[in-house]
Scaffold this motif. Structure first.
Motif, PDB file in Angstrom:
ATOM      1  N   LEU A  32      16.741 -44.255   0.286  1.00 33.82           N
ATOM      2  CA  LEU A  32      17.189 -42.939  -0.165  1.00 33.82           C
ATOM      3  C   LEU A  32      18.705 -42.934  -0.354  1.00 33.82           C
ATOM      4  CD1 LEU A  32      16.530 -39.963  -0.789  1.00 33.82           C
ATOM      5  CD2 LEU A  32      16.774 -39.484   1.663  1.00 33.82           C
ATOM      6  N   ILE A  36      20.658 -42.036  -3.835  1.00 35.29           N
ATOM      7  CA  ILE A  36      21.645 -40.962  -3.956  1.00 35.29           C
ATOM      8  C   ILE A  36      22.974 -41.493  -4.466  1.00 35.29           C
ATOM      9  CG2 ILE A  36      22.987 -39.268  -2.642  1.00 35.29           C
ATOM     10  CD1 ILE A  36      20.535 -38.969  -0.813  1.00 35.29           C
ATOM     11  N   ARG A  68      14.502 -34.359  -9.211  1.00 36.48           N
ATOM     12  CA  ARG A  68      13.763 -33.521  -8.256  1.00 36.48           C
ATOM     13  C   ARG A  68      14.647 -33.151  -7.072  1.00 36.48           C
ATOM     14  NH1 ARG A  68       8.229 -33.206  -6.729  1.00 36.48           N
ATOM     15  NH2 ARG A  68       8.029 -31.192  -5.666  1.00 36.48           N
ATOM     16  N   LEU A  69      15.489 -34.093  -6.658  1.00 39.27           N
ATOM     17  CA  LEU A  69      16.397 -33.820  -5.541  1.00 39.27           C
ATOM     18  C   LEU A  69      17.532 -32.891  -5.944  1.00 39.27           C
ATOM     19  CD1 LEU A  69      16.752 -37.372  -3.928  1.00 39.27           C
ATOM     20  CD2 LEU A  69      15.427 -35.438  -3.056  1.00 39.27           C
ATOM     21  N   ARG A 111      25.096 -34.017  -2.955  1.00 37.12           N
ATOM     22  CA  ARG A 111      24.867 -35.439  -2.720  1.00 37.12           C
ATOM     23  C   ARG A 111      25.468 -35.870  -1.378  1.00 37.12           C
ATOM     24  NH1 ARG A 111      23.486 -39.111  -7.073  1.00 37.12           N
ATOM     25  NH2 ARG A 111      22.952 -37.930  -8.956  1.00 37.12           N
ATOM     26  N   LYS A 114      23.115 -34.666   1.422  1.00 37.95           N
ATOM     27  CA  LYS A 114      21.901 -35.470   1.522  1.00 37.95           C
ATOM     28  C   LYS A 114      22.206 -36.869   2.051  1.00 37.95           C
ATOM     29  CE  LYS A 114      19.394 -32.991  -2.121  1.00 37.95           C
ATOM     30  NZ  LYS A 114      18.388 -32.421  -1.206  1.00 37.95           N
ATOM     31  N   SER A 151      16.183 -34.656   5.595  1.00 46.51           N
ATOM     32  CA  SER A 151      15.992 -35.988   5.038  1.00 46.51           C
ATOM     33  C   SER A 151      14.514 -36.308   4.857  1.00 46.51           C
ATOM     34  CB  SER A 151      16.654 -37.028   5.941  1.00 46.51           C
ATOM     35  OG  SER A 151      16.964 -38.203   5.226  1.00 46.51           O
ATOM     36  N   ASP A 154      13.577 -34.709   1.697  1.00 44.63           N
ATOM     37  CA  ASP A 154      14.076 -35.471   0.547  1.00 44.63           C
ATOM     38  C   ASP A 154      13.219 -36.712   0.301  1.00 44.63           C
ATOM     39  OD1 ASP A 154      16.110 -33.681   0.102  1.00 44.63           O
ATOM     40  OD2 ASP A 154      17.639 -34.848   1.140  1.00 44.63           O
ATOM     41  N   THR A 158      11.029 -37.459  -3.073  1.00 43.64           N
ATOM     42  CA  THR A 158      11.241 -38.684  -3.826  1.00 43.64           C
ATOM     43  C   THR A 158       9.946 -39.468  -4.004  1.00 43.64           C
ATOM     44  OG1 THR A 158      13.516 -38.852  -3.006  1.00 43.64           O
ATOM     45  CG2 THR A 158      12.527 -40.851  -3.894  1.00 43.64           C
TER      46      THR A 158
END
Length: 208
Positions: A32, A36, A68-69, A111, A114, A151, A154, A158
């Motif tokens: 992840l 990012i 999507r994020l 960003r 995340k 997280s 997220d 994803t």
């Protein structure tokens, strides 16, 4: 993988994880972070104050998972607000402009947030003291619990995007539960379902 969070004094939570679960969670969190990106740290010789006020991108990411994020704030032509305008070109254009402006001034901070959450997952896993069997008890503070919740969400967004998961797929009778073991998507589906159970367990633990 049936890890279940339990409340700890001070508003935190704890869960027992085996060696495989720890490895999977860390690997997914690192992936992840790679998705990012490295962030907006100023380069050598760059003015940190100028970097602080640097603008972000104005267009949505081309990667579906990143899109999507970091979705458009105002839905865009295909979103709820766009559809409310019956697809009029001028209204769709206005939505695109508003979304672009919002993204330009917020995406870099999103960003960073995340990224910080995913780093918290990696760091708390790396700080574990393994038992003789390789497992460990993960104990989180209240603040760490929130980072984990965000997280985990997220990660599910994803993976769900990669799997093209629909609402119908997620029910107990959904197609995700009926995949044969020979399906190459099966390991990722199992991870997706497990992350959902872990997230739900943590939410329930933190509820008053």
């Amino acid at each position: 993988m049936a890890g279940h969070f339990e409340a700890t004094p001070g508003g935190g939570a704890a869960v027992a994880l085996d060696e495989v679960e720890i490895s999977i969670l860390r690997s997914l969190a690192v992936q992840l972070l790679e998705l990012i990106g490295p962030g907006d740290q100023p380069a050598d010789g760059e003015d940190p104050l100028a970097a602080l006020f640097a603008e972000g991108p104005s267009k949505p990411p081309t990667d579906p998972a990143l899109a999507r994020l970091f979705p458009d704030a105002y839905g865009g032509p295909g979103g709820s607000e766009g559809s409310a305008g019956a697809g009029k070109p001028e209204e769709e254009q206005e939505l695109r402009e508003r979304s672009a402006e919002f993204r330009r001034f917020t995406e870099m901070d999103l960003r960073t947030g995340k990224r910080d959450d995913a780093l918290a997952v990696v760091r708390t896993l790396d700080a574990l003291s393994p038992a003789p069997d390789g497992g460990a008890v993960l104990t989180l503070t209240g603040e760490e619990c929130l980072s984990w919740l965000r997280s985990l969400n997220d990660l599910r967004l994803t993976i769900g995007t990669r799997l093209e998961v629909s609402d119908e797929d997620q029910g107990e009778q959904g197609s995700l539960y009926r995949l044969p073991d020979s399906d190459p998507r099966k390991p990722m589906v199992m991870a997706y379902l497990w992350l959902g159970a872990l997230q739900e367990s943590l939410v329930e633990t933190l509820m008053p």
